[in-house]
Write a protein that holds these residues in place. Structure first.
Motif, PDB file in Angstrom:
ATOM      1  N   ASP A 119      -0.291  56.005  25.844  1.00 58.28           N
ATOM      2  CA  ASP A 119      -0.661  54.812  26.595  1.00 58.28           C
ATOM      3  C   ASP A 119       0.521  54.368  27.459  1.00 58.28           C
ATOM      4  N   ARG A 120       0.234  53.979  28.704  1.00 59.88           N
ATOM      5  CA  ARG A 120       1.305  53.597  29.620  1.00 59.88           C
ATOM      6  C   ARG A 120       2.033  52.334  29.159  1.00 59.88           C
ATOM      7  N   THR A 121       1.327  51.451  28.471  1.00 62.92           N
ATOM      8  CA  THR A 121       1.994  50.260  27.943  1.00 62.92           C
ATOM      9  C   THR A 121       2.996  50.646  26.864  1.00 62.92           C
ATOM     10  N   ASP A 122       2.600  51.566  26.004  1.00 57.00           N
ATOM     11  CA  ASP A 122       3.535  52.061  24.985  1.00 57.00           C
ATOM     12  C   ASP A 122       4.757  52.687  25.637  1.00 57.00           C
ATOM     13  N   PHE A 123       4.517  53.479  26.678  1.00 58.01           N
ATOM     14  CA  PHE A 123       5.644  54.125  27.354  1.00 58.01           C
ATOM     15  C   PHE A 123       6.547  53.091  28.023  1.00 58.01           C
ATOM     16  N   ARG A 124       5.952  52.103  28.665  1.00 64.18           N
ATOM     17  CA  ARG A 124       6.750  51.068  29.336  1.00 64.18           C
ATOM     18  C   ARG A 124       7.635  50.348  28.327  1.00 64.18           C
ATOM     19  N   GLN A 125       7.088  50.035  27.162  1.00 65.70           N
ATOM     20  CA  GLN A 125       7.878  49.343  26.139  1.00 65.70           C
ATOM     21  C   GLN A 125       8.992  50.230  25.602  1.00 65.70           C
ATOM     22  N   TYR A 126       8.671  51.486  25.325  1.00 65.39           N
ATOM     23  CA  TYR A 126       9.690  52.391  24.791  1.00 65.39           C
ATOM     24  C   TYR A 126      10.777  52.656  25.836  1.00 65.39           C
ATOM     25  N   ALA A 127      10.380  52.820  27.084  1.00 63.14           N
ATOM     26  CA  ALA A 127      11.335  53.118  28.154  1.00 63.14           C
ATOM     27  C   ALA A 127      12.194  51.921  28.522  1.00 63.14           C
ATOM     28  N   SER A 128      11.867  50.732  27.999  1.00 63.89           N
ATOM     29  CA  SER A 128      12.671  49.547  28.300  1.00 63.89           C
ATOM     30  C   SER A 128      14.012  49.576  27.582  1.00 63.89           C
TER      31      SER A 128
END
Length: 349
Positions: free
Chosen positions: A135-144
């Motif tokens: 999920d792109r939201t999961d990726f955005r959070q992890y990549a933060s």
């Protein structure tokens, strides 16, 4: 120096992994600047997470925490992935180019990990032909959090210290692409490891389960042996911690850009959340307490740093790794964390 700046600086010293205690030519130091600059860009716009916060996000990304061994394996595997990407991208770069561009990293990644997109979803294709949705939201959070960037920086440190390395330097866009590959590979592994751990009804992700999940995501994966740089003759090596100082300065700047916190508020938070006794109301007495606290932190940080260096020298390691630093910190402050996240110090007493 303000107290909150000092504490940030000292704990950067203590938890920062893979530091040199050898000498590096000044001309070589410039090539890690793009990586530190990107960490600064990321953290100046987002809260520069401490080690505990970063670990907690990773632990509960999919619901199952990582064991300490699994976290160390994750770091080693990320570094191994960066080495492979860097080497393949360097080979793909024409001899006339002195640095690696984004296109070369993309070509290198094609032979290591395969993924596709569909709308707002990413799919990682594993070795058996299956698809793992990210999920792109999961990726955005992890990549933060700069997990990937710090893995790249760790390899850059090793390359600076390895005279046999002839890999080209990374351009800014190449660093961004490499960070993306490392982050999405790790996130897919975390999701898969969480699934296997739940199936086995286990409390935490073990090192073996994390490695097994990684092997399903990454092509051509083989178990990573201890790849820590070795140095036989360490008598002539003395560290000036150039890269560590650069990293600390970056961390402080990011902290100040994101957190506009004054000295009075910081001291108030210490009294409310950490200290059992009230902070002195007399200005002179309060200054004495602050000075004593500052000196204690300085000596603690330096003792841990020197002890970790001694451990590294005993193992003939050219750098101080995360694993070695953890051994040093555990020797000074042995602790456990229970299921309620209560931290219990000196738990063997």
């Amino acid at each position: 120096m303000k107290l909150h700046r000092l504490i940030t600086l000292l704990f950067c010293c203590v938890i920062w992994s893979a530091q040199f205690y050898g000498q590096v030519e000044v001309k070589s130091v410039e090539c890690y600047a793009p990586i530190i600059d990107q960490i600064s860009d990321l953290e100046s716009n987002k809260d520069p997470k401490c080690h505990a916060t970063a670990s907690r996000l990773e632990d509960f990304m999919y619901g199952t925490p990582l064991s300490a061994d699994a976290r160390m394996v994750r770091m080693d595997l990320q570094k191994d992935l960066v080495r492979r990407l860097w080497a393949k991208a360097s080979e793909a770069t024409p001899p006339t180019q002195s640095s690696i561009g984004e296109e070369a990293v993309m070509q290198a990644a094609d032979g290591i990990i395969q993924f596709s997109t569909l709308g707002e979803r990413w799919f990682i294709h594993n070795k058996t032909g299956g698809k793992l949705e990210i999920d792109r939201t999961d990726f955005r959070q992890y990549a933060s959090i700069a997990y990937g960037l710090r893995a790249i920086l760790a390899i850059q440190q090793e390359l600076l210290f390895d005279p046999a390395s002839d890999l080209k330097t990374l351009e800014k866009e190449a660093v961004e692409r490499m960070k993306f590959v490392v982050d999405i590979t790790t996130l897919a592994t975390l999701k898969l490891a969480d699934f296997y751990t739940r199936q086995a009804n286990e409390y935490s992700v073990s090192a073996s389960r994390f490695s097994a999940a990684w092997s399903e995501v990454v092509k051509g994966y083989t178990p990573v042996a201890n790849s820590t740089l070795k140095a036989k003759n360490l008598d002539n090596y003395r560290s000036d911690f150039v890269m560590l100082r650069e990293s600390i300065e970056q961390k402080l700047q990011s902290y100040q850009a994101y957190n506009q916190i004054g000295q009075a508020i910081f001291l108030r938070n210490i009294q409310v959340y950490f200290a059992k006794l009230k902070w002195p109301t007399d200005p002179q007495e309060a200054e004495q307490v602050e000075n004593l606290f500052r000196e204690a932190l300085i000596f603690f940080a330096m003792d841990v740093l020197h002890f970790s260096e001694r451990l590294a020298r005993q193992n003939e390691e050219a750098i101080i790794t995360y694993q070695t630093m953890k051994r040093a910190v555990d020797a000074f402050l042995p602790y456990t964390v229970n299921e309620f996240e209560d931290v219990i110090y000196f738990h063997l007493l």
